[in-house]
Design an enzyme around this catalytic site. Structure first.
Site, mmCIF file in Angstrom:
data_model
loop_
_atom_site.group_PDB
_atom_site.id
_atom_site.type_symbol
_atom_site.label_atom_id
_atom_site.label_comp_id
_atom_site.label_asym_id
_atom_site.label_seq_id
_atom_site.Cartn_x
_atom_site.Cartn_y
_atom_site.Cartn_z
ATOM 1 N N ILE A 188 -5.332 12.377 -8.928
ATOM 2 C CA ILE A 188 -5.811 13.594 -8.262
ATOM 3 C C ILE A 188 -6.003 14.708 -9.286
ATOM 4 C CG2 ILE A 188 -5.271 15.324 -6.492
ATOM 5 C CD1 ILE A 188 -3.666 13.152 -5.025
ATOM 6 N N ASP A 244 6.681 17.714 -20.389
ATOM 7 C CA ASP A 244 7.307 17.366 -19.119
ATOM 8 C C ASP A 244 7.495 18.636 -18.292
ATOM 9 O OD1 ASP A 244 9.110 16.515 -17.147
ATOM 10 O OD2 ASP A 244 10.189 15.191 -18.526
ATOM 11 N N ILE A 245 7.247 18.564 -16.995
ATOM 12 C CA ILE A 245 7.470 19.760 -16.157
ATOM 13 C C ILE A 245 8.950 20.129 -16.098
ATOM 14 C CG2 ILE A 245 5.393 19.627 -14.734
ATOM 15 C CD1 ILE A 245 7.065 18.270 -12.541
ATOM 16 N N THR A 266 2.771 15.497 0.888
ATOM 17 C CA THR A 266 2.263 14.285 1.519
ATOM 18 C C THR A 266 2.617 14.220 3.005
ATOM 19 O OG1 THR A 266 2.693 11.887 1.613
ATOM 20 C CG2 THR A 266 4.376 13.209 0.568
ATOM 21 N N ASP A 267 1.797 13.514 3.759
ATOM 22 C CA ASP A 267 2.113 13.282 5.182
ATOM 23 C C ASP A 267 3.377 12.431 5.340
ATOM 24 O OD1 ASP A 267 1.048 10.835 4.295
ATOM 25 O OD2 ASP A 267 -0.593 10.787 5.753
ATOM 26 N N GLU A 268 3.819 11.795 4.253
ATOM 27 C CA GLU A 268 4.978 10.893 4.351
ATOM 28 C C GLU A 268 6.288 11.651 4.577
ATOM 29 O OE1 GLU A 268 4.928 7.558 1.692
ATOM 30 O OE2 GLU A 268 2.755 7.683 1.483
ATOM 31 N N TYR A 287 10.710 7.884 -2.155
ATOM 32 C CA TYR A 287 9.579 8.741 -2.530
ATOM 33 C C TYR A 287 9.428 9.914 -1.570
ATOM 34 C CZ TYR A 287 4.767 10.418 -2.420
ATOM 35 O OH TYR A 287 3.653 11.230 -2.372
ATOM 36 N N LYS A 331 9.850 14.059 -2.025
ATOM 37 C CA LYS A 331 8.800 15.054 -1.758
ATOM 38 C C LYS A 331 9.275 16.086 -0.740
ATOM 39 C CE LYS A 331 5.181 15.039 -3.471
ATOM 40 N NZ LYS A 331 4.731 15.557 -4.804
HETATM 41 P P1 TYD Z 1 0.094 2.654 -0.849
HETATM 42 O O1 TYD Z 1 -1.211 2.746 -1.568
HETATM 43 O O2 TYD Z 1 1.271 2.196 -1.623
HETATM 44 O O3 TYD Z 1 0.353 4.081 -0.180
HETATM 45 P P2 TYD Z 1 1.553 4.550 0.820
HETATM 46 O O4 TYD Z 1 2.577 3.487 0.902
HETATM 47 O O5 TYD Z 1 2.063 5.771 0.121
HETATM 48 O O6 TYD Z 1 0.870 4.841 2.120
HETATM 49 O O7 TYD Z 1 -0.033 1.691 0.403
HETATM 50 C C1 TYD Z 1 -0.915 1.949 1.463
HETATM 51 C C2 TYD Z 1 -0.625 0.953 2.535
HETATM 52 O O8 TYD Z 1 -0.943 -0.366 2.063
HETATM 53 C C3 TYD Z 1 0.836 0.905 2.936
HETATM 54 O O9 TYD Z 1 0.939 0.716 4.345
HETATM 55 C C4 TYD Z 1 1.383 -0.304 2.208
HETATM 56 C C5 TYD Z 1 0.181 -1.240 2.134
HETATM 57 N N1 TYD Z 1 0.166 -2.110 0.946
HETATM 58 C C6 TYD Z 1 0.001 -3.495 1.092
HETATM 59 O O10 TYD Z 1 -0.131 -4.023 2.214
HETATM 60 N N2 TYD Z 1 -0.006 -4.254 -0.035
HETATM 61 C C7 TYD Z 1 0.159 -3.739 -1.268
HETATM 62 O O11 TYD Z 1 0.165 -4.504 -2.277
HETATM 63 C C8 TYD Z 1 0.305 -2.312 -1.417
HETATM 64 C C9 TYD Z 1 0.482 -1.679 -2.765
HETATM 65 C C10 TYD Z 1 0.308 -1.539 -0.264
#
Ligand code: TYD
Length: 341
Positions: A12, A57-58, A121-123, A146, A150
């Site tokens: 980003i 490094d921050i 993040t929305d997470e 993670y 955040k």
């Molecule tokens: P990711 O890109 O790791 O983002 P986040 O977990 O932060 O949303 O993963 C996106 C979605 O894809 C998440 O539901 C996990 C899934 N995923 C897989 O099914 N296989 C994979 O190898 C990875 C990396 C993620």
């Protein structure tokens, strides 16, 4: 205008650095060049007037303090961001994502002229049952190391802003994708493996939902947020596309865009604690006139073309960056026991 961008060599951050330079900003990019950084994401930028790169490094508060001086805005994209890695090494996420933010906030305390923009993040809200969407006041309920980091960082931003009257904006985005993203993330991992004809490890039943935003749409949202009048408190704003799809659907689209059979998709053991669904209510951002312009299918097509055309950029992450060992640990056993769909 002057910006200090942290993590400018990452996914980003690199798009933000380019967008600001194009608009005539002076940009200092502070990046620790960890495995997640790729200097090639900024090729051609080094020679541009107004651009300065600082390796660091921050968490190095005196360094950050020196760089913050004279900046109009500080944009924080320096972070550990991959949920799967946070499950393997939670402490490094606390270091970069919490300690790092506290260090930035400490450096900013003496600089009332600089407004702080923090990428979140929305997470932080954890999984939401349909039809729930998180608005900016939704309580935090993070579930992974993670997302907990955040959320903790956001609480520190709030605390500093409240206690010291510092202007701060937290931008919470849904899943962002597009060129320059590290190959460990879902979309680039599946695209690059599909290009190579390798099996695609889909976690669990693949019915988890994510909301996807193309990187250019995120950058326009950020620019809209930067243009808002300054407030001496913390402001949160959501940048989501509203396009929520299952991972299986994304994987199927990637197979079709790379002309590969869906039999490449292999359901594998699920991620522990895998959040089922994220969803953002982005009406506040839309109220500023912002609209996402790139629908998921067009964004995926653009992204596939970029990975097809630029292996010299993304393959850097595969060599000498420890990716092989990570892939081995994360996927080898899971893939060995996997059937086709
Ligand atoms: P990711 O890109 O790791 O983002 P986040 O977990 O932060 O949303 O993963 C996106 C979605 O894809 C998440 O539901 C996990 C899934 N995923 C897989 O099914 N296989 C994979 O190898 C990875 C990396 C993620």
């Amino acid at each position: 205008m002057r910006a200090l961008v942290t993590g400018g060599c990452g996914f980003i951050g690199s798009h933000v650095v380019r967008a600001l330079l194009t608009r005539g900003w002076e940009v200092t990019n502070l990046d620790a060049l960890t495995y997640a950084a790729n200097p090639l994401n900024l090729s051609g930028v080094e020679a541009q007037t107004g651009y300065t790169f600082v390796e660091g490094d921050i968490c190095d508060t005196p360094l950050v303090r020196a760089l913050v001086r004279g900046a109009d805005v500080v944009l924080n994209f320096a972070a550990e961001t991959h949920v799967d890695r946070s499950l393997l090494k939670p402490a490094s996420f606390v270091h970069a994502d919490v300690q790092g933010v506290v260090s930035l906030l400490d450096a900013l305390r003496g600089e009332p002229g600089a407004a702080f923009f923090h990428m979140s993040t929305d997470e932080v809200f954890g999984a939401l049952e349909p039809p729930l969407e998180a608005d900016e006041d939704q309580p935090f309920a993070p579930t992974s190391p993670y997302s907990a980091s955040k959320a903790a960082a956001e609480l520190q931003v709030r605390a500093y802003s409240h206690s010291y009257g510092m202007p701060a904006t937290v931008i919470r985005a849904c899943n962002i994708y597009g060129p320059n993203q590290h190959v460990e993330k879902f979309i680039p991992l599946f695209i690059t493996r599909a290009i190579a004809g390798e099996p695609l490890p889909l976690y669990g039943d693949g019915r988890q939902q994510r909301e996807w935003l193309y990187i250019d749409d995120f950058v326009s949202a950020l620019l809209a947020a930067i243009a808002l009048p300054r407030v001496d408190c913390v402001r949160a704003i959501h940048a989501g596309s509203g396009e929520r799809v299952t991972n299986l659907d994304v994987a199927t689209s990637i197979c079709s865009l790379t002309a590969r059979p869906v039999s490449l998709i292999r359901p594998v053991d699920d991620r522990p604690g895998h959040d089922r669904r994220y969803a953002l209510d982005s009406s506040r951002m839309r109220g500023l006139g912002w609209r996402p312009m790139v629908p998921l299918l067009s964004g995926l097509a653009r992204t596939v073309s970029w990975y097809q055309e630029h292996p010299e950029i993304w393959s850097r992450a595969l060599s000498g960056q420890g990716f092989e060992g990570y892939f081995e640990e994360q996927y080898r056993t899971r893939l060995a026991g996997a059937d086709t769909l």
